[in-house]
Design a protein around this motif. Structure first.
Motif, PDB file in Angstrom:
ATOM      1  N   TYR A  38      -2.682  -2.071   2.472  1.00  0.00           N
ATOM      2  CA  TYR A  38      -3.489  -0.850   2.555  1.00  0.00           C
ATOM      3  C   TYR A  38      -3.094  -0.023   3.775  1.00  0.00           C
ATOM      4  O   TYR A  38      -2.936   1.201   3.688  1.00  0.00           O
ATOM      5  CB  TYR A  38      -4.981  -1.180   2.621  1.00  0.00           C
ATOM      6  N   PHE A  39      -2.935  -0.689   4.909  1.00  0.00           N
ATOM      7  CA  PHE A  39      -2.537   0.030   6.130  1.00  0.00           C
ATOM      8  C   PHE A  39      -1.237   0.791   5.909  1.00  0.00           C
ATOM      9  O   PHE A  39      -1.118   1.964   6.262  1.00  0.00           O
ATOM     10  CB  PHE A  39      -2.378  -0.959   7.292  1.00  0.00           C
ATOM     11  N   LEU A  40      -0.240   0.138   5.327  1.00  0.00           N
ATOM     12  CA  LEU A  40       1.045   0.790   5.105  1.00  0.00           C
ATOM     13  C   LEU A  40       0.927   1.928   4.098  1.00  0.00           C
ATOM     14  O   LEU A  40       1.609   2.948   4.232  1.00  0.00           O
ATOM     15  CB  LEU A  40       2.079  -0.232   4.640  1.00  0.00           C
ATOM     16  N   SER A  41       0.056   1.774   3.103  1.00  0.00           N
ATOM     17  CA  SER A  41      -0.128   2.849   2.130  1.00  0.00           C
ATOM     18  C   SER A  41      -0.735   4.084   2.781  1.00  0.00           C
ATOM     19  O   SER A  41      -0.463   5.210   2.350  1.00  0.00           O
ATOM     20  CB  SER A  41      -1.023   2.374   0.977  1.00  0.00           C
ATOM     21  N   ARG A  42      -1.546   3.899   3.821  1.00  0.00           N
ATOM     22  CA  ARG A  42      -2.158   5.023   4.532  1.00  0.00           C
ATOM     23  C   ARG A  42      -1.272   5.556   5.648  1.00  0.00           C
ATOM     24  O   ARG A  42      -1.523   6.651   6.162  1.00  0.00           O
ATOM     25  CB  ARG A  42      -3.507   4.590   5.123  1.00  0.00           C
ATOM     26  N   ASN A  43      -0.259   4.813   6.032  1.00  0.00           N
ATOM     27  CA  ASN A  43       0.615   5.205   7.146  1.00  0.00           C
ATOM     28  C   ASN A  43       2.070   5.137   6.699  1.00  0.00           C
ATOM     29  O   ASN A  43       2.823   4.238   7.115  1.00  0.00           O
ATOM     30  CB  ASN A  43       0.371   4.304   8.353  1.00  0.00           C
ATOM     31  N   PRO A  44       2.503   6.080   5.866  1.00  0.00           N
ATOM     32  CA  PRO A  44       3.832   5.989   5.247  1.00  0.00           C
ATOM     33  C   PRO A  44       4.997   5.978   6.227  1.00  0.00           C
ATOM     34  O   PRO A  44       6.009   5.320   5.969  1.00  0.00           O
ATOM     35  CB  PRO A  44       3.886   7.233   4.345  1.00  0.00           C
ATOM     36  N   ARG A  87       1.295  10.840   5.705  1.00  0.00           N
ATOM     37  CA  ARG A  87      -0.111  10.466   5.867  1.00  0.00           C
ATOM     38  C   ARG A  87      -1.031  11.642   5.504  1.00  0.00           C
ATOM     39  O   ARG A  87      -0.716  12.796   5.806  1.00  0.00           O
ATOM     40  CB  ARG A  87      -0.349  10.023   7.304  1.00  0.00           C
ATOM     41  N   ASP A  88      -2.157  11.334   4.922  1.00  0.00           N
ATOM     42  CA  ASP A  88      -3.189  12.327   4.643  1.00  0.00           C
ATOM     43  C   ASP A  88      -4.181  12.319   5.798  1.00  0.00           C
ATOM     44  O   ASP A  88      -4.962  11.371   5.951  1.00  0.00           O
ATOM     45  CB  ASP A  88      -3.891  11.997   3.318  1.00  0.00           C
ATOM     46  N   HIS A  89      -4.140  13.378   6.622  1.00  0.00           N
ATOM     47  CA  HIS A  89      -5.012  13.467   7.789  1.00  0.00           C
ATOM     48  C   HIS A  89      -6.269  14.280   7.510  1.00  0.00           C
ATOM     49  O   HIS A  89      -7.001  14.616   8.452  1.00  0.00           O
ATOM     50  CB  HIS A  89      -4.262  14.108   8.963  1.00  0.00           C
ATOM     51  N   SER A  90      -6.534  14.607   6.260  1.00  0.00           N
ATOM     52  CA  SER A  90      -7.718  15.399   5.955  1.00  0.00           C
ATOM     53  C   SER A  90      -8.981  14.622   6.324  1.00  0.00           C
ATOM     54  O   SER A  90      -8.995  13.386   6.346  1.00  0.00           O
ATOM     55  CB  SER A  90      -7.754  15.768   4.476  1.00  0.00           C
ATOM     56  N   ALA A  91     -10.048  15.357   6.609  1.00  0.00           N
ATOM     57  CA  ALA A  91     -11.302  14.722   7.004  1.00  0.00           C
ATOM     58  C   ALA A  91     -11.812  13.774   5.921  1.00  0.00           C
ATOM     59  O   ALA A  91     -12.299  12.676   6.220  1.00  0.00           O
ATOM     60  CB  ALA A  91     -12.346  15.797   7.317  1.00  0.00           C
ATOM     61  N   ALA A  92     -11.675  14.178   4.671  1.00  0.00           N
ATOM     62  CA  ALA A  92     -12.153  13.332   3.575  1.00  0.00           C
ATOM     63  C   ALA A  92     -11.360  12.032   3.487  1.00  0.00           C
ATOM     64  O   ALA A  92     -11.929  10.953   3.283  1.00  0.00           O
ATOM     65  CB  ALA A  92     -12.073  14.100   2.252  1.00  0.00           C
ATOM     66  N   ALA A  93     -10.034  12.130   3.650  1.00  0.00           N
ATOM     67  CA  ALA A  93      -9.191  10.938   3.557  1.00  0.00           C
ATOM     68  C   ALA A  93      -9.472   9.982   4.707  1.00  0.00           C
ATOM     69  O   ALA A  93      -9.502   8.752   4.515  1.00  0.00           O
ATOM     70  CB  ALA A  93      -7.718  11.349   3.555  1.00  0.00           C
ATOM     71  N   ILE A  94      -9.686  10.507   5.906  1.00  0.00           N
ATOM     72  CA  ILE A  94      -9.966   9.639   7.052  1.00  0.00           C
ATOM     73  C   ILE A  94     -11.328   8.972   6.897  1.00  0.00           C
ATOM     74  O   ILE A  94     -11.499   7.790   7.228  1.00  0.00           O
ATOM     75  CB  ILE A  94      -9.858  10.436   8.368  1.00  0.00           C
ATOM     76  N   ALA A  95     -12.303   9.701   6.375  1.00  0.00           N
ATOM     77  CA  ALA A  95     -13.617   9.100   6.137  1.00  0.00           C
ATOM     78  C   ALA A  95     -13.518   7.960   5.123  1.00  0.00           C
ATOM     79  O   ALA A  95     -14.118   6.889   5.301  1.00  0.00           O
ATOM     80  CB  ALA A  95     -14.596  10.165   5.647  1.00  0.00           C
ATOM     81  N   GLU A  96     -12.746   8.179   4.050  1.00  0.00           N
ATOM     82  CA  GLU A  96     -12.548   7.127   3.058  1.00  0.00           C
ATOM     83  C   GLU A  96     -11.823   5.932   3.670  1.00  0.00           C
ATOM     84  O   GLU A  96     -12.165   4.774   3.413  1.00  0.00           O
ATOM     85  CB  GLU A  96     -11.751   7.683   1.878  1.00  0.00           C
ATOM     86  N   GLU A  97     -10.815   6.216   4.494  1.00  0.00           N
ATOM     87  CA  GLU A  97     -10.069   5.147   5.167  1.00  0.00           C
ATOM     88  C   GLU A  97     -10.983   4.331   6.072  1.00  0.00           C
ATOM     89  O   GLU A  97     -10.915   3.095   6.089  1.00  0.00           O
ATOM     90  CB  GLU A  97      -8.928   5.759   5.980  1.00  0.00           C
ATOM     91  N   ASP A  98     -11.827   5.011   6.841  1.00  0.00           N
ATOM     92  CA  ASP A  98     -12.727   4.296   7.747  1.00  0.00           C
ATOM     93  C   ASP A  98     -13.668   3.372   6.977  1.00  0.00           C
ATOM     94  O   ASP A  98     -13.988   2.271   7.443  1.00  0.00           O
ATOM     95  CB  ASP A  98     -13.526   5.293   8.583  1.00  0.00           C
ATOM     96  N   GLY A  99     -14.090   3.812   5.807  1.00  0.00           N
ATOM     97  CA  GLY A  99     -14.927   2.955   4.987  1.00  0.00           C
ATOM     98  C   GLY A  99     -14.196   1.705   4.538  1.00  0.00           C
ATOM     99  O   GLY A  99     -14.754   0.595   4.555  1.00  0.00           O
ATOM    100  N   LYS A 100     -12.942   1.875   4.159  1.00  0.00           N
ATOM    101  CA  LYS A 100     -12.132   0.727   3.741  1.00  0.00           C
ATOM    102  C   LYS A 100     -11.862  -0.204   4.918  1.00  0.00           C
ATOM    103  O   LYS A 100     -11.940  -1.438   4.785  1.00  0.00           O
ATOM    104  CB  LYS A 100     -10.817   1.228   3.140  1.00  0.00           C
ATOM    105  N   LEU A 101     -11.561   0.356   6.086  1.00  0.00           N
ATOM    106  CA  LEU A 101     -11.320  -0.472   7.274  1.00  0.00           C
ATOM    107  C   LEU A 101     -12.575  -1.247   7.650  1.00  0.00           C
ATOM    108  O   LEU A 101     -12.502  -2.423   8.044  1.00  0.00           O
ATOM    109  CB  LEU A 101     -10.865   0.410   8.440  1.00  0.00           C
TER     110      LEU A 101
END
Length: 656
Positions: free
Chosen positions: A44-50, A73-87
């Motif tokens: 997952y980390f690598l998928s978010r950090n190409p 990488r998708d740095h949009s606010a929505a993508a980071i919020a989704e990422e934080d939830g997954k983390l």
């Protein structure tokens, strides 16, 4: 036909068998459970950090990452919020596994994964760094393409890259526009929240780097593609690269315009004149702050001392190294029949001036000197038995390929992607185009310690050993959360890699039974000590500027005075040597200002290795083997020693 009683009996027997099977099947071990979570987290980390995935060779790790090199990488606010939830979910899953039920190695992996996740959540939610990560936004696409070019397959006839590899570059270039669009939105949010980059970053990265990157994608990359592309699809791929490069260049120019309009009244005014910026953005805005610095020391680098302690203790270390240099300079003076000034700092400066006269006359000679230093280092290690070295090992010194020369100044090491079976690490030296002034900075005495750091027994040997034991180094220990190398980086890997590089320099100065003065000649030893001094001073200025003990300009003065042995302030300096020293000092301070805690990893990483080695010697006594210690250290991967101290000592005691 079977009777009902027979059928019922068979059914009961079958149910009993099933029940027995379930009872006899043990639940997966805690290590196994963690291994599954770790694998999911890494992928997952690598998928978010190409771009980090490109650096590590993530496309070979999992089928879901096969096309990761074509993304950003998708740095949009929505993508980071989704990422934080997954983390946060990964954090919950990992914490649910009792640490004490894991094997010692997996306990370390658990600690590493949790620290990485904490860093990423802290970066996004507490520091909200995505709102001001200007250099990250500018560097990431260029770096990603740069690593793709470096890792391309040889196609024969001086051509490089498969059709698929070039297609991934086109896809990544096409992603630059949306990527920088998200960056603009984050920077706008930062302006609204008063969370903006320092004015120096706005100038140097926002204006200068943005323009340079736009020019690179507009002119240089299509030229590289034209030189390297071959095969039946050459023309179609070349056309694709040209169009995608033009689009990426336009996106960088749009960002350049956005920075100029948002933060500047007049972006054409020189850097030293802050009046070019709008009044709201003229103040210093680089300091991390003492609380944040201490958090990073503990969570990211696994250190127990505070920033204030490091600052207070640093000057005595600096002075001790200066005294060593003065003593070595006087020894060189005696060896060479030089009449040196009575003042110690002036004596060192005079010896440096004398040694600088032995400069290479051409790039070919400079490269030859590096190769000679590498050969001597390898021979010395074999003669003294420092390491068990394969007969085929040779330190290769490679001229930096033209596509990489813009991003490598001097000497540098590029490791092979650890998740791929292919690829070779490279010790690159960038030619100067036979520029006399640049050649003068590479005098013969100054090259040995650099070869030890970047080559052997530094980065080249370190990464080759880690690659050899790659299957024993869990994947989480290779990750570089935040970024590989910019202001968003965690720097967890730097404590291990740069700590080892500086340790390698120092190791070659240690007396051996067959070499009581170590590897270096007196003149080489002076430069090795200057390299040590540089890293000692970094602890002083990095902590100082980020916790408010030094202003930026005061730190520039400290650096010039201490590292270059040139007294006096930089402001108003007219002496040519002092002016040059101050320019170098400003450049270094800018790096430290935007990369808090990275500069300290060299000295503190080296000292952690020395302390660990000393503990191992005390614990094992006559059974201690430096060779075994070094192998065990490198087998831990790119994580700080604070994670694995007890486990390493236990491994050595068990004879592993």
């Amino acid at each position: 036909m079977k009777s009902f009683s027979h059928v019922l009996a068979a059914a009961l027997l079958c149910a009993a068998c099933s029940s027995s099977d379930k009872t006899d099947t043990p639940p997966p071990s805690t290590d196994t459970q963690f291994g599954k979570i770790e694998q999911d987290y890494v992928v997952y980390f690598l998928s978010r950090n190409p771009v980090v995935a490109t650096y590590l060779g993530g496309s070979a790790l999992d089928s879901s990452l096969a096309k990761i090199d074509g993304r950003l990488r998708d740095h949009s606010a929505a993508a980071i919020a989704e990422e934080d939830g997954k983390l946060a979910e990964f954090k919950r899953q990992i914490q649910a596994l009792p640490r004490e039920k894991l094997s010692p190695a997996r306990q370390t992996d658990r600690d590493v994964a949790l620290a990485q996740i904490e860093f990423q959540l802290h970066l996004h939610q507490v520091r909200k760094y995505q709102q001001r990560a200007l250099d990250s936004y500018l560097d990431e696409p260029f770096r990603g393409v740069d690593w793709q070019l470096q890792g391309m397959s040889e196609a024969g006839g001086g051509k490089y890259g498969t059709e698929a590899e070039w297609q991934r570059i086109i896809e990544r270039l096409d992603a630059v526009g949306p990527y920088l669009g998200a960056a603009r939105e984050q920077l706008r949010a930062g302006v609204a929240n008063g969370n903006t980059p320092d004015w120096r970053m706005l100038r140097r990265n926002g204006i200068n780097t943005a323009k340079a990157d736009a020019d690179y994608f507009d002119k240089e990359l299509p030229k590289i593609a034209d030189e390297r592309l071959g095969g039946p699809q050459r023309e179609a791929l070349l056309d694709g690269v040209r169009k995608a490069s033009a689009s990426a260049s336009a996106a960088y120019r749009a960002l350049h315009q956005f920075i100029a309009e948002t933060f500047f009244d007049d972006a054409t005014k020189p850097e030293v004149d802050r009046s070019g910026l709008k009044p709201a953005f003229r103040d210093d805005h680089f300091a991390m702050g003492e609380a944040e610095y201490n958090w990073a020391l503990q969570n990211n680098l696994r250190l127990t001392k505070t920033a204030a302690q490091l600052y207070d203790e640093s000057w005595a270390v600096v002075q001790a190294t200066q005294e060593e240099m003065i003593a070595v300079a006087r020894t060189i003076g005696q060896e060479r029949g030089l009449t040196l000034p009575a003042d110690g700092m002036a004596a060192v400066r005079a010896v440096f001036d004398e040694l600088s006269k032995n400069a290479p006359k051409s790039d070919d000679e400079m490269i030859g000197w590096y190769r000679d230093a590498g050969e001597r280092l390898v021979k010395y290690a074999r003669d003294t038995g420092l390491f068990d070295m394969p007969a085929e090992y040779k330190l290769e010194v490679t001229i930096t390929p033209p596509p990489l020369q813009g991003s490598i100044s001097g000497a540098a090491y590029y490791p092979a992607p650890p998740f791929k079976d292919s690829g070779v690490g490279r010790f690159y030296v960038t030619p100067t185009n036979n520029d006399p002034a640049s050649l003068a900075e590479n005098n013969r005495s100054s090259l040995a310690y650099l070869a030890a750091h970047e080559g052997f027994p530094g980065h080249d040997w370190h990464y080759k050993i880690m690659t050899q034991y790659r299957d024993q180094i869990t994947r989480v220990r290779w990750l570089t959360p935040g970024a590989v190398e910019d202001s968003s980086s965690m720097w967890e890997d730097s404590a291990a890699a740069e700590g080892w590089g500086l340790y390698a320099e120092a190791l070659m100065a240690e007396p051996q039974s067959s070499a009581p003065k170590g590897f270096y000649k007196s003149d080489e030893r002076l430069y090795q000590l200057q390299g040590k001094l540089l890293r000692d001073v970094r602890v002083r200025v990095d902590t100082g500027i980020h916790i408010g003990r030094l202003t930026f300009d005061e730190a520039v003065d400290v650096f010039s005075q201490a590292v270059h042995f040139l007294p006096g302030a930089c402001k108003g300096a007219t002496d040519a040597a002092k002016v040059q020293s101050c320019a170098v000092s400003v450049s270094n301070m800018f790096r430290y200002s935007k990369w808090p805690t990275q500069a300290i990893t060299y000295r503190l990483g080296k000292e952690a290795i020395l302390e660990l080695r000393s503990d191992a010697e005390k614990k094992l006594g006559t059974k201690f083997s430096a060779k075994a210690f070094h192998i065990q250290f490198m087998k831990q991967g790119t994580i700080p020693p604070g994670y694995f101290r007890e486990q390493l000592l236990a491994n050595l005691e068990a004879g592993k």
